[in-house]
Design an enzyme around this catalytic site. Structure first.
Site, PDB file in Angstrom:
ATOM      1  N   HIS A 174       5.570   0.427  19.196  1.00  0.00           N
ATOM      2  CA  HIS A 174       4.550   0.883  18.234  1.00  0.00           C
ATOM      3  C   HIS A 174       4.625   2.402  18.025  1.00  0.00           C
ATOM      4  O   HIS A 174       3.678   3.131  18.337  1.00  0.00           O
ATOM      5  CB  HIS A 174       3.142   0.460  18.700  1.00  0.00           C
TER       6      HIS A 174
ATOM      7  N   ILE B  95       2.315   2.938   2.416  1.00  0.00           N
ATOM      8  CA  ILE B  95       3.541   2.907   3.239  1.00  0.00           C
ATOM      9  C   ILE B  95       4.572   1.967   2.607  1.00  0.00           C
ATOM     10  O   ILE B  95       5.761   2.298   2.530  1.00  0.00           O
ATOM     11  CB  ILE B  95       3.208   2.496   4.686  1.00  0.00           C
TER      12      ILE B  95
ATOM     13  N   ILE C 173       6.375  -3.509  10.868  1.00  0.00           N
ATOM     14  CA  ILE C 173       5.787  -2.234  11.312  1.00  0.00           C
ATOM     15  C   ILE C 173       4.286  -2.242  11.026  1.00  0.00           C
ATOM     16  O   ILE C 173       3.648  -1.188  11.040  1.00  0.00           O
ATOM     17  CB  ILE C 173       6.440  -1.003  10.632  1.00  0.00           C
ATOM     18  N   ALA C 174       3.730  -3.440  10.759  1.00  0.00           N
ATOM     19  CA  ALA C 174       2.326  -3.503  10.341  1.00  0.00           C
ATOM     20  C   ALA C 174       1.405  -3.639  11.558  1.00  0.00           C
ATOM     21  O   ALA C 174       0.885  -2.635  12.062  1.00  0.00           O
ATOM     22  CB  ALA C 174       2.153  -4.652   9.358  1.00  0.00           C
ATOM     23  N   ARG C 175       1.225  -4.847  12.012  1.00  0.00           N
ATOM     24  CA  ARG C 175       0.393  -5.117  13.183  1.00  0.00           C
ATOM     25  C   ARG C 175       0.899  -6.366  13.867  1.00  0.00           C
ATOM     26  O   ARG C 175       1.375  -7.294  13.207  1.00  0.00           O
ATOM     27  CB  ARG C 175      -1.071  -5.358  12.765  1.00  0.00           C
TER      28      ARG C 175
ATOM     29  N   GLU D  79       0.081  -6.673  22.193  1.00  0.00           N
ATOM     30  CA  GLU D  79       0.762  -5.499  22.764  1.00  0.00           C
ATOM     31  C   GLU D  79      -0.198  -4.698  23.643  1.00  0.00           C
ATOM     32  O   GLU D  79      -1.403  -4.718  23.413  1.00  0.00           O
ATOM     33  CB  GLU D  79       1.329  -4.613  21.634  1.00  0.00           C
TER      34      GLU D  79
ATOM     35  N   GLY E 180       0.850  -1.190   0.000  1.00  0.00           N
ATOM     36  CA  GLY E 180       0.000   0.000   0.000  1.00  0.00           C
ATOM     37  C   GLY E 180       0.880   1.233   0.000  1.00  0.00           C
ATOM     38  O   GLY E 180       2.059   1.179  -0.380  1.00  0.00           O
TER      39      GLY E 180
ATOM     40  N   ARG F  82      -1.738  -8.535  -2.192  1.00  0.00           N
ATOM     41  CA  ARG F  82      -2.947  -9.229  -2.658  1.00  0.00           C
ATOM     42  C   ARG F  82      -3.167  -8.974  -4.139  1.00  0.00           C
ATOM     43  O   ARG F  82      -3.458  -9.849  -4.914  1.00  0.00           O
ATOM     44  CB  ARG F  82      -4.162  -8.712  -1.874  1.00  0.00           C
TER      45      ARG F  82
HETATM   46  C1  DGY Z   1      -1.642   3.205  12.430  1.00  0.00           C
HETATM   47  O1  DGY Z   1      -1.957   4.348  12.118  1.00  0.00           O
HETATM   48  O2  DGY Z   1      -2.308   2.216  12.125  1.00  0.00           O
HETATM   49  C2  DGY Z   1      -0.436   3.094  13.264  1.00  0.00           C
HETATM   50  O3  DGY Z   1      -0.110   1.771  13.512  1.00  0.00           O
HETATM   51  C3  DGY Z   1      -0.671   3.848  14.531  1.00  0.00           C
HETATM   52  O4  DGY Z   1       0.512   4.381  14.980  1.00  0.00           O
END
Ligand code: DGY
Length: 326
Positions: A286, A157, A237-239, A268, A155, A178
């Protein structure tokens, strides 16, 4: 009478002041962490809620809050929202895209560099007073420049990270998503589409930037880590939940991969205890979007969505626009 809204966490006073021009606002200046029952209770009679990504908006809460019309997330990710339940309940969800793209891509790249070049390990070593002499292989890590950068989830980012890698560091960029990007965007990012297996096998550095959903749960587990190069680094850095953190800790300890950089964690702010004891991982709480200008822009966008929808019937970044047609 002004519409009533709730701000679920402490946010910038100037954003609260802006909201107070339009709404009867209950805010949370002490930044208390409310239980689901407390959140539900506080939402009684309120039409809008300003959320920050940690508050769960699900069918049970929606059924108990019949006046609620909009939940505005100060985050681009919205896995705290059950969008299907919100649409069914006629409640609009909004997120905060775009304003954080470049800041978050900067951080992804910073975490990649810190991980590949073993900065956290080296700093802990120095602070502990262990640095007494030079050694030829002391904290020798992996190169970034000229290496193959893999991106899972392409996407906005992901594209920002691709541009940094290709143009800033002369990296070969491969990605899996995807759906494949159009040719112009691929050319702009200098990125080539590959299958997930090839991504895992070929990347020297793999950055995860895909949204969390049931289908991305543990997208990187023991089997995927085993396909990566033993010299590879992994950055998330996603989730949390996209990586199986327990499996990752084993892979780091066994040197299945060389190192990892993690900004997000399953469950988390708790962190899997095994990750805390392996040296070859950089851990951050995060903070990928955490610069003052970007956090302020995210807060303003969430506020503008509340004002846009409840006052002007024109939200800026709706997630379930079907609600607007109801
Ligand atoms: C988001 O915007 O989804 C980030 O993970 C929050 O910092």
């Amino acid at each position: 009478m002004k519409p009533q809204i709730l701000i679920a966490r402490a946010i910038f006073p100037e954003v609260i002041a802006k909201l107070a021009q339009h709404f009867d606002v209950e805010s949370n200046p002490s930044d208390a962490l409310w239980t689901q029952a407390e959140l539900t209770h506080k939402l009684q009679g309120r039409q809008g809620v300003f959320t920050t990504g940690g508050e769960r908006i699900d069918a049970e809460l929606l059924a108990a809050c019949p006046d609620l019309k909009i939940c505005a997330n100060m985050a681009v990710g919205y896995n705290n929202f059950d969008i299907a339940a919100m649409t069914a309940a006629g409640v609009l969800g909004t997120n905060a895209p775009d304003v954080l793209t470049e800041t978050t891509a900067d951080f992804g790249f910073a975490l990649l560099m810190a991980t590949a070049r073993r900065m956290a390990e080296a700093e802990h070593f120095l602070r502990a007073g262990h640095w007494t002499r030079w050694r030829y292989d002391m904290f020798a890590g992996a190169d970034i420049h000229g290496a193959t950068l893999g991106i899972l989830g392409m996407g906005r980012i992901g594209q920002g990270i691709a541009r940094r890698g290709a143009m800033g560091f002369g990296m070969k960029v491969i990605y899996h998503n995807r759906s494949r990007l159009d040719a112009a965007t691929e050319a702009e990012c200098k990125a080539s589409f590959v299958g997930k297996e090839e991504l895992l096998r070929s990347a020297d550095h793999l950055v995860l930037v895909l949204p969390y959903s049931a289908s991305s749960h543990h997208a990187i587990g023991a089997a995927e880590l085993a396909q990566m190069k033993p010299t590879a680094t992994l950055v998330n850095i996603a989730r949390g939940g996209i990586v199986d953190d327990a499996a990752l800790a084993v892979a780091l300890r066994n040197k299945t991969i060389a190192a990892a950089g993690l900004d997000v964690f399953e469950g988390e702010p708790k962190v899997h205890p095994d990750l805390l004891t392996v040296p070859n991982v950089v851990l951050t709480p995060h903070i990928a979007s955490a610069t003052m200008p970007t956090r302020l822009a995210m807060a303003h966008l969430a506020a503008d969505n509340l004002i846009g929808y409840l006052i002007h019937n024109k939200p800026l970044t709706p997630l379930n626009p079907a609600v607007l047609a109801l």
